[in-house]
Design a protein around this motif. Structure first.
Motif, PDB file in Angstrom:
ATOM      1  N   ARG A  23      22.409   5.198  -2.433  1.00  0.00           N
ATOM      2  CA  ARG A  23      23.445   6.194  -2.698  1.00  0.00           C
ATOM      3  C   ARG A  23      23.313   6.811  -4.089  1.00  0.00           C
ATOM      4  NH1 ARG A  23      28.627   3.030   0.014  1.00  0.00           N
ATOM      5  NH2 ARG A  23      28.457   3.977   2.099  1.00  0.00           N
ATOM      6  N   ASN A  24      22.770   6.030  -5.009  1.00  0.00           N
ATOM      7  CA  ASN A  24      22.628   6.512  -6.391  1.00  0.00           C
ATOM      8  C   ASN A  24      21.229   7.062  -6.695  1.00  0.00           C
ATOM      9  OD1 ASN A  24      25.243   5.764  -8.000  1.00  0.00           O
ATOM     10  ND2 ASN A  24      24.814   3.994  -6.700  1.00  0.00           N
ATOM     11  N   GLY A  25      20.387   7.124  -5.658  1.00  0.00           N
ATOM     12  CA  GLY A  25      19.051   7.680  -5.836  1.00  0.00           C
ATOM     13  C   GLY A  25      18.132   6.811  -6.667  1.00  0.00           C
ATOM     14  N   LEU A  56      16.561   3.801  -5.540  1.00  0.00           N
ATOM     15  CA  LEU A  56      15.605   2.972  -4.807  1.00  0.00           C
ATOM     16  C   LEU A  56      14.180   3.418  -5.172  1.00  0.00           C
ATOM     17  CD1 LEU A  56      16.121   0.723  -2.622  1.00  0.00           C
ATOM     18  CD2 LEU A  56      15.282   2.383  -0.956  1.00  0.00           C
ATOM     19  N   PRO A  57      13.247   2.482  -5.334  1.00  0.00           N
ATOM     20  CA  PRO A  57      11.866   2.883  -5.676  1.00  0.00           C
ATOM     21  C   PRO A  57      11.305   3.967  -4.770  1.00  0.00           C
ATOM     22  CG  PRO A  57      12.085   0.504  -5.865  1.00  0.00           C
ATOM     23  CD  PRO A  57      13.390   1.007  -5.315  1.00  0.00           C
ATOM     24  N   LEU A  58      11.629   3.934  -3.487  1.00  0.00           N
ATOM     25  CA  LEU A  58      11.138   4.961  -2.564  1.00  0.00           C
ATOM     26  C   LEU A  58      11.639   6.350  -2.951  1.00  0.00           C
ATOM     27  CD1 LEU A  58      11.586   3.125   0.866  1.00  0.00           C
ATOM     28  CD2 LEU A  58       9.437   3.579  -0.325  1.00  0.00           C
ATOM     29  N   GLN A  59      12.835   6.400  -3.554  1.00  0.00           N
ATOM     30  CA  GLN A  59      13.368   7.675  -4.019  1.00  0.00           C
ATOM     31  C   GLN A  59      12.741   8.086  -5.347  1.00  0.00           C
ATOM     32  OE1 GLN A  59      17.343   5.915  -3.501  1.00  0.00           O
ATOM     33  NE2 GLN A  59      17.981   7.857  -2.578  1.00  0.00           N
ATOM     34  N   TYR A  80      17.526  12.487  -0.026  1.00  0.00           N
ATOM     35  CA  TYR A  80      18.784  12.609   0.701  1.00  0.00           C
ATOM     36  C   TYR A  80      18.636  13.601   1.859  1.00  0.00           C
ATOM     37  CZ  TYR A  80      21.091  10.412  -3.334  1.00  0.00           C
ATOM     38  OH  TYR A  80      21.463   9.556  -4.328  1.00  0.00           O
ATOM     39  N   GLY A  81      19.364  13.328   2.927  1.00  0.00           N
ATOM     40  CA  GLY A  81      19.519  14.343   3.951  1.00  0.00           C
ATOM     41  C   GLY A  81      20.520  15.371   3.460  1.00  0.00           C
ATOM     42  N   SER A 135      23.733  18.201   4.471  1.00  0.00           N
ATOM     43  CA  SER A 135      24.758  18.634   5.418  1.00  0.00           C
ATOM     44  C   SER A 135      25.499  19.802   4.786  1.00  0.00           C
ATOM     45  CB  SER A 135      25.728  17.488   5.724  1.00  0.00           C
ATOM     46  OG  SER A 135      26.744  17.915   6.593  1.00  0.00           O
ATOM     47  N   ALA A 136      25.490  20.960   5.473  1.00  0.00           N
ATOM     48  CA  ALA A 136      26.139  22.176   4.973  1.00  0.00           C
ATOM     49  C   ALA A 136      25.638  22.529   3.565  1.00  0.00           C
ATOM     50  CB  ALA A 136      27.664  22.010   4.968  1.00  0.00           C
ATOM     51  N   GLY A 137      24.360  22.262   3.300  1.00  0.00           N
ATOM     52  CA  GLY A 137      23.776  22.632   2.016  1.00  0.00           C
ATOM     53  C   GLY A 137      23.971  21.616   0.914  1.00  0.00           C
ATOM     54  N   PHE A 138      24.671  20.518   1.188  1.00  0.00           N
ATOM     55  CA  PHE A 138      24.919  19.496   0.181  1.00  0.00           C
ATOM     56  C   PHE A 138      24.207  18.194   0.548  1.00  0.00           C
ATOM     57  CE2 PHE A 138      28.532  22.386  -0.025  1.00  0.00           C
ATOM     58  CZ  PHE A 138      28.620  22.646  -1.392  1.00  0.00           C
ATOM     59  N   ALA A 139      23.798  17.467  -0.491  1.00  0.00           N
ATOM     60  CA  ALA A 139      23.135  16.183  -0.263  1.00  0.00           C
ATOM     61  C   ALA A 139      24.093  15.209   0.412  1.00  0.00           C
ATOM     62  CB  ALA A 139      22.651  15.607  -1.586  1.00  0.00           C
TER      63      ALA A 139
END
Length: 543
Positions: free
Chosen positions: A229-231, A233-236, A243-244, A246-250
């Motif tokens: 959620r906080n971005g 994670l090593p993968l991030q 992030y996916g 929705s309506a233009g927002f993360a």
């Protein structure tokens, strides 16, 4: 019934059956083990498992061929407390490791198992079940195994299974790409789950609740969830997942593989990546036939390449080279002025010999991020190696306009940019040494080429500006309406390249489409030829 089962008629199913019969109301006492000894011994020797594992396997076979059961389910049948069965947990774990039983999804934190259908089939034949060999898999076989792993989650074994699957398939481009990220086992498992969701489930979006299924340890999942959620994670951090939206927002509850990661991981595959990037692949059957004209020297060399590229010849050549202890890769350099037919020659070679072309976007290789360019090049060659393995006919790796990556290395480089350039060139040189397929590079600036690259190219062809006779043939092919005298006039007057003559032909055709056939077509064509001349200022500027 026990007495009726003769040893010489015994098989796995009859032995399992006798164990189940004797186990009823026995609480798995010493007396039970004594009575069931010969059946347990038979199974133990046949399957190479311990006595306790034989008993647990018999219980699972009796109860869970079609439904998942918990170890506590055996307590009532055995007439004992569930707690007394906990000492069998290590045996159950070993049965899962050997793939005799499969962990099913948990309910209320409890572990449920089902018997492996493949194991049951082996038992029917009175054979020891041998798990599938998961080494040296093809791309599609690998994805199928990945699906098997994640269909039976969660389990403490999941991470080990993923690690084992990756370790046993280092030949796959996808695996090489994953290993390039240098992740720990946990991050590799999460990444492979994203890959599974996209490739097997055709789902580009992974929810937090999906990732939760990977973890038995719910406390650990809460930590993972916080980082996601906080971005953090090593993968991030590595730009592998994002992030996916929705309506233009993360959307901090939904995640997906980044386009960069998709391109690297799935390069060359038929997986739909949901990205605007076109795969750099030109299929042989899609290449439009085109007549090319060369001078005698170039034509002889190109015809020789046609012979070498014919698949039956190419395979014999490679085998002979390997048998002689020589490098079997074929590297070619096409150099010369723009418009002389270098790139089109590659395409026609590919078309006539049935070879796909993997075209490299050189600009994309040279990333602005330090360290990423080297990784891009390694991944590119790893992906090409995989394509060579998976293709019936070896494709051509084309570095078009490769001036910027086969240039001269900087001596005594101190600046970071120069060091980076040298590093890239060194990697490409090493990859060319290990090449097992066909690589062709085209360049307009051969004088700037590093001497080490010259040595690496086995075949070097200079594409000369066409002479008068060749220019005449090109004009005849592309503008068939003129007379022989007019062709001769154009060829003598204008020293144009094949590409420039094609431009003239295209403009002439467009004009005819828009305005109809011109009354004075020779004047119109002459005007177009004049416009193709490029006037260069040869005077030096400065002092």
């Amino acid at each position: 019934m026990e007495g009726k089962t003769r040893k010489n008629n015994m098989n796995l199913f009859t032995a399992f059956e006798q164990i189940v019969i004797l186990a009823e109301n026995s609480a798995l006492s010493k007396e039970f083990y004594k009575k069931a000894a010969k059946y347990i011994k038979y199974i133990s020797q046949k399957l190479n498992i311990t006595e306790r594992q034989c008993v647990m396997l018999a219980m699972f076979l009796e109860n869970s061929e079609y439904t998942a059961v918990h170890i506590g389910s055996f307590a009532k049948y055995l007439k004992c407390r569930t707690i007394s069965l906990l000492c069998y947990v290590p045996d159950i774990d070993e049965l899962e490791q050997r793939q005799f039983i499969v962990r099913s999804r948990d309910f209320n934190e409890a572990k449920y198992y089902r018997i492996s259908a493949a194991a049951v089939e082996a038992f029917k034949k009175n054979e020891c079940y041998q798990p599938r060999d998961i080494s040296n898999l093809t791309f599609n076989e690998f994805l199928a195994e990945v699906e098997v792993v994640f269909k039976s989650i969660p389990s403490e074994m999941t991470f080990n299974k993923v690690s084992d699957l990756l370790d046993k398939n280092p030949q796959l481009t996808m695996v090489q790409c994953i290993k390039e990220y240098t992740l720990d086992m946990e991050m590799e498992t999460i990444l492979l789950y994203f890959i599974h969701m996209l490739a097997n489930e055709e789902n580009d979006s992974v929810e937090l609740r999906d990732i939760e299924k990977l973890f038995d340890d719910k406390r650990r999942f809460r930590e993972i969830k916080f980082d996601l959620r906080n971005g953090e994670l090593p993968l991030q951090s590595l730009g592998i997942i994002e992030y996916g939206f929705s309506a233009g927002f993360a959307n901090r509850e939904s995640f997906r593989l980044s386009n960069e990661a998709k391109e690297a991981i799935f390069w060359g595959s038929e997986i739909y990546l949901n990205t605007d990037e076109k795969r750099p692949r030109i299929k042989a059957e899609e290449i439009v036939p085109k007549k090319l004209y060369y001078d005698d020297e170039v034509e002889s060399k190109v015809n020789e390449l046609y012979d070498i590229f014919e698949d039956k010849n190419f395979k014999v050549i490679q085998k002979r080279l390997i048998d002689s202890g020589l490098r079997c890769g074929l590297t070619c350099l096409f150099f010369g002025r723009p418009g002389t037919g270098k790139t089109e020659t590659v395409l026609q070679l590919a078309r006539r010999t049935g070879r796909d072309v993997v075209q490299v976007d050189v600009a994309k290789l040279k990333s602005m991020w330090v360290g990423q360019s080297e990784k891009n090049i390694k991944i590119l060659f790893a992906q090409y190696r995989q394509r060579v393995r998976d293709s019936k006919i070896t494709p051509i790796l084309l570095f078009n306009e490769a001036d910027s990556i086969i240039g001269t290395r900087r001596e005594g480089a101190e600046a970071a940019v120069d060091k980076l350039e040298n590093s890239l060139l060194s990697i490409i040189l090493q990859e060319m040494e290990n090449l097992e397929g066909i690589m062709i590079a085209t360049t307009n600036l051969e004088k700037n080429m590093d001497k080490a690259f010259e040595r690496r190219f086995l075949v070097k062809i200079r594409f000369n500006q066409p002479g008068t006779s060749v220019r005449k043939k090109i004009f005849e092919t592309m503008i068939p309406e003129l007379s022989d005298c007019e062709y001769t006039t154009l060829a003598n007057k204008y020293e144009l390249s094949g590409g420039q003559i094609e431009n003239v032909a295209r403009r002439y055709t467009i004009n005819n489409i828009l305005h109809g056939e011109c009354d004075n077509r020779m004047k119109l064509i002459t005007d177009y030829c004049e416009s193709e001349k490029i006037i260069r200022n040869t005077h030096k500027i400065g002092f």
